[in-house]
Design a protein around this motif. Structure first.
Motif, mmCIF file in Angstrom:
data_model
loop_
_atom_site.group_PDB
_atom_site.id
_atom_site.type_symbol
_atom_site.label_atom_id
_atom_site.label_comp_id
_atom_site.label_asym_id
_atom_site.label_seq_id
_atom_site.Cartn_x
_atom_site.Cartn_y
_atom_site.Cartn_z
ATOM 1 N N GLU A 188 0.819 -1.211 0.000
ATOM 2 C CA GLU A 188 0.000 0.000 0.000
ATOM 3 C C GLU A 188 0.855 1.264 0.000
ATOM 4 O O GLU A 188 0.540 2.243 -0.675
ATOM 5 C CB GLU A 188 -0.936 0.004 1.219
ATOM 6 C CG GLU A 188 -2.058 -1.015 1.163
ATOM 7 C CD GLU A 188 -1.604 -2.422 1.555
ATOM 8 O OE1 GLU A 188 -2.363 -3.379 1.323
ATOM 9 O OE2 GLU A 188 -0.474 -2.559 2.093
ATOM 10 N N MET A 189 1.943 1.255 0.752
ATOM 11 C CA MET A 189 2.842 2.407 0.764
ATOM 12 C C MET A 189 3.479 2.598 -0.610
ATOM 13 O O MET A 189 3.596 3.733 -1.108
ATOM 14 C CB MET A 189 3.923 2.239 1.832
ATOM 15 C CG MET A 189 3.407 2.263 3.257
ATOM 16 S SD MET A 189 4.735 2.045 4.490
ATOM 17 C CE MET A 189 5.499 3.674 4.462
ATOM 18 N N LEU A 190 3.884 1.508 -1.217
ATOM 19 C CA LEU A 190 4.473 1.568 -2.550
ATOM 20 C C LEU A 190 3.464 2.142 -3.551
ATOM 21 O O LEU A 190 3.791 3.049 -4.334
ATOM 22 C CB LEU A 190 4.942 0.176 -2.972
ATOM 23 C CG LEU A 190 5.673 0.034 -4.309
ATOM 24 C CD1 LEU A 190 6.645 -1.154 -4.258
ATOM 25 C CD2 LEU A 190 4.708 -0.174 -5.469
ATOM 26 N N GLN A 191 2.239 1.624 -3.528
ATOM 27 C CA GLN A 191 1.216 2.105 -4.456
ATOM 28 C C GLN A 191 0.939 3.594 -4.258
ATOM 29 O O GLN A 191 0.757 4.335 -5.229
ATOM 30 C CB GLN A 191 -0.075 1.313 -4.251
ATOM 31 C CG GLN A 191 0.006 -0.130 -4.714
ATOM 32 C CD GLN A 191 -1.229 -0.927 -4.312
ATOM 33 O OE1 GLN A 191 -1.780 -0.732 -3.228
ATOM 34 N NE2 GLN A 191 -1.657 -1.821 -5.181
ATOM 35 N N ALA A 192 0.928 4.035 -3.009
ATOM 36 C CA ALA A 192 0.593 5.426 -2.711
ATOM 37 C C ALA A 192 1.630 6.392 -3.269
ATOM 38 O O ALA A 192 1.278 7.422 -3.862
ATOM 39 C CB ALA A 192 0.451 5.618 -1.202
ATOM 40 N N VAL A 193 2.923 6.084 -3.090
ATOM 41 C CA VAL A 193 3.941 7.007 -3.586
ATOM 42 C C VAL A 193 4.036 6.952 -5.109
ATOM 43 O O VAL A 193 4.324 7.962 -5.757
ATOM 44 C CB VAL A 193 5.319 6.753 -2.920
ATOM 45 C CG1 VAL A 193 5.242 7.012 -1.431
ATOM 46 C CG2 VAL A 193 5.844 5.366 -3.204
ATOM 47 N N VAL A 194 3.762 5.792 -5.695
ATOM 48 C CA VAL A 194 3.734 5.691 -7.155
ATOM 49 C C VAL A 194 2.569 6.507 -7.713
ATOM 50 O O VAL A 194 2.720 7.225 -8.716
ATOM 51 C CB VAL A 194 3.638 4.218 -7.605
ATOM 52 C CG1 VAL A 194 3.348 4.123 -9.109
ATOM 53 C CG2 VAL A 194 4.931 3.472 -7.284
ATOM 54 N N ALA A 253 6.648 -6.180 -7.290
ATOM 55 C CA ALA A 253 5.708 -5.076 -7.084
ATOM 56 C C ALA A 253 6.231 -3.796 -7.736
ATOM 57 O O ALA A 253 5.480 -3.048 -8.366
ATOM 58 C CB ALA A 253 5.471 -4.856 -5.596
ATOM 59 N N ALA A 254 7.520 -3.536 -7.578
ATOM 60 C CA ALA A 254 8.112 -2.327 -8.161
ATOM 61 C C ALA A 254 8.086 -2.383 -9.687
ATOM 62 O O ALA A 254 7.818 -1.371 -10.353
ATOM 63 C CB ALA A 254 9.534 -2.150 -7.658
ATOM 64 N N GLN A 255 8.360 -3.546 -10.245
ATOM 65 C CA GLN A 255 8.319 -3.688 -11.700
ATOM 66 C C GLN A 255 6.899 -3.504 -12.229
ATOM 67 O O GLN A 255 6.697 -2.872 -13.279
ATOM 68 C CB GLN A 255 8.868 -5.056 -12.110
ATOM 69 C CG GLN A 255 10.373 -5.173 -11.958
ATOM 70 C CD GLN A 255 10.895 -6.568 -12.277
ATOM 71 O OE1 GLN A 255 10.155 -7.556 -12.204
ATOM 72 N NE2 GLN A 255 12.178 -6.661 -12.610
ATOM 73 N N ALA A 256 5.912 -4.032 -11.516
ATOM 74 C CA ALA A 256 4.516 -3.845 -11.925
ATOM 75 C C ALA A 256 4.147 -2.366 -11.902
ATOM 76 O O ALA A 256 3.475 -1.862 -12.809
ATOM 77 C CB ALA A 256 3.599 -4.641 -11.001
ATOM 78 N N ALA A 257 4.614 -1.664 -10.866
ATOM 79 C CA ALA A 257 4.331 -0.232 -10.760
ATOM 80 C C ALA A 257 4.987 0.536 -11.907
ATOM 81 O O ALA A 257 4.380 1.434 -12.497
ATOM 82 C CB ALA A 257 4.834 0.294 -9.421
ATOM 83 N N ALA A 258 6.227 0.176 -12.229
ATOM 84 C CA ALA A 258 6.943 0.863 -13.299
ATOM 85 C C ALA A 258 6.272 0.662 -14.650
ATOM 86 O O ALA A 258 6.242 1.578 -15.484
ATOM 87 C CB ALA A 258 8.393 0.378 -13.350
#
Length: 284
Positions: A29-35, A65-70
């Protein structure tokens, strides 16, 4: 878009006089929020994880997760391993897909710091991975790394020049008076030291201990050459306090999607504020 090395992002930031915010994230959730904040504000972004978070979540889960966000975001995103002393773990993270790593040997003598940093730089260069190193000792606590009050050591500008020359490290985090965690009083930042280091070192500089620094001081640090600012404790606390408030207000609410959604909004709002403060909005 794939995850990218933070080196060209930070080189451009220093050249243009703005800072890129690096957020330590501990949950999806923190990752998604900053992305989401980066995408909305058109800001380049650095996602960071501590060694403790790597052990808690697992390297492959974090990278996935980071690759999906990118792939979904239309802004450049780098993934950084923060304050790592373990060469083998650094290798694992680079091989798994991290695009930036920090080798922290600041607790050792200058020669040992040079030796270990150069070793990481040699491997990272072949993989197009950014490397960050630290000179001096930043106070406070970062996972298992603790520098007690009074034991901080500010970076020597001439040593910074020699260090970059000897190691080829592409980004440098000099200790200039900030501290990890939340400040008990006003930070005692040595702006003259930043300016002197920036005059001797061409690579982007990194501001550690970015949580709670007054806005005017952040802007001054960025203007003097700090191209990256780390934000960890402030973001973690905001996320956790939101969860506490949700449980207090609705103790019968047992659906994680409800209270996590509220916490994500809080984190996103803070991320947007930090990006605006460092001047990286619209720079993607």
């Amino acid at each position: 878009m794939s995850l990218v090395s933070s080196t060209p992002l930070l080189v451009e930031a220093r050249k243009q006089g703005y800072g890129i915010v690096a957020f330590n994230v501990h949950t999806l959730e923190m990752l998604q929020a900053v992305v989401d904040a980066a995408a909305e504000s058109r800001s380049p972004l650095i996602l960071q994880t501590t060694v403790g978070t790597v052990k808690h979540l697992g390297i492959d889960y974090i990278v996935g997760a980071a690759q999906a966000a990118a792939k979904q975001a239309s802004v450049p995103i780098a993934l950084h391993l923060d304050h790592c002393q373990d060469f083998d773990l650094i290798l694992q993270c680079m091989r798994a897909g991290y695009t930036s790593v920090m080798i922290d040997q600041s607790m050792h003598p200058f020669e040992r710091n040079v030796e270990m940093t150069r070793k990481v730089v040699e491997v990272a260069r072949a993989l197009n991975v950014n490397v960050e190193a630290e000179l001096g000792k930043v106070g406070g606590v970062e996972d298992d790394i603790r520098v007690e009050d009074g034991m901080e050591t500010l970076a020597d500008p001439e040593e910074c020049r020699r260090f970059v020359e000897l190691t080829g490290v592409p980004t440098l985090a000099p200790a200039i008076g900030t501290a990890h965690g939340i400040y008990k009083g006003e930070p005692n930042i040595d702006f003259a030291r930043i300016e002197e280091i920036a005059g001797k070192v061409a690579v982007p500089l990194v501001l550690h201990g970015g949580s709670g620094i007054p806005e005017g001081q952040v802007r001054r640090c960025v203007s003097l050459g700090m191209a990256k600012m780390n934000v960890a404790t402030e973001l973690k606390n905001a996320f956790s306090l939101s969860l506490q408030e949700s449980f207090t207000a609705n103790p019968a609410e047992l659906d994680p999607r409800s209270y996590m959604a509220a916490a994500k909004k809080v984190v996103k709002r803070m991320a947007l504020e930090k990006m605006q403060l460092c001047g990286c909005t619209g720079k993607a």
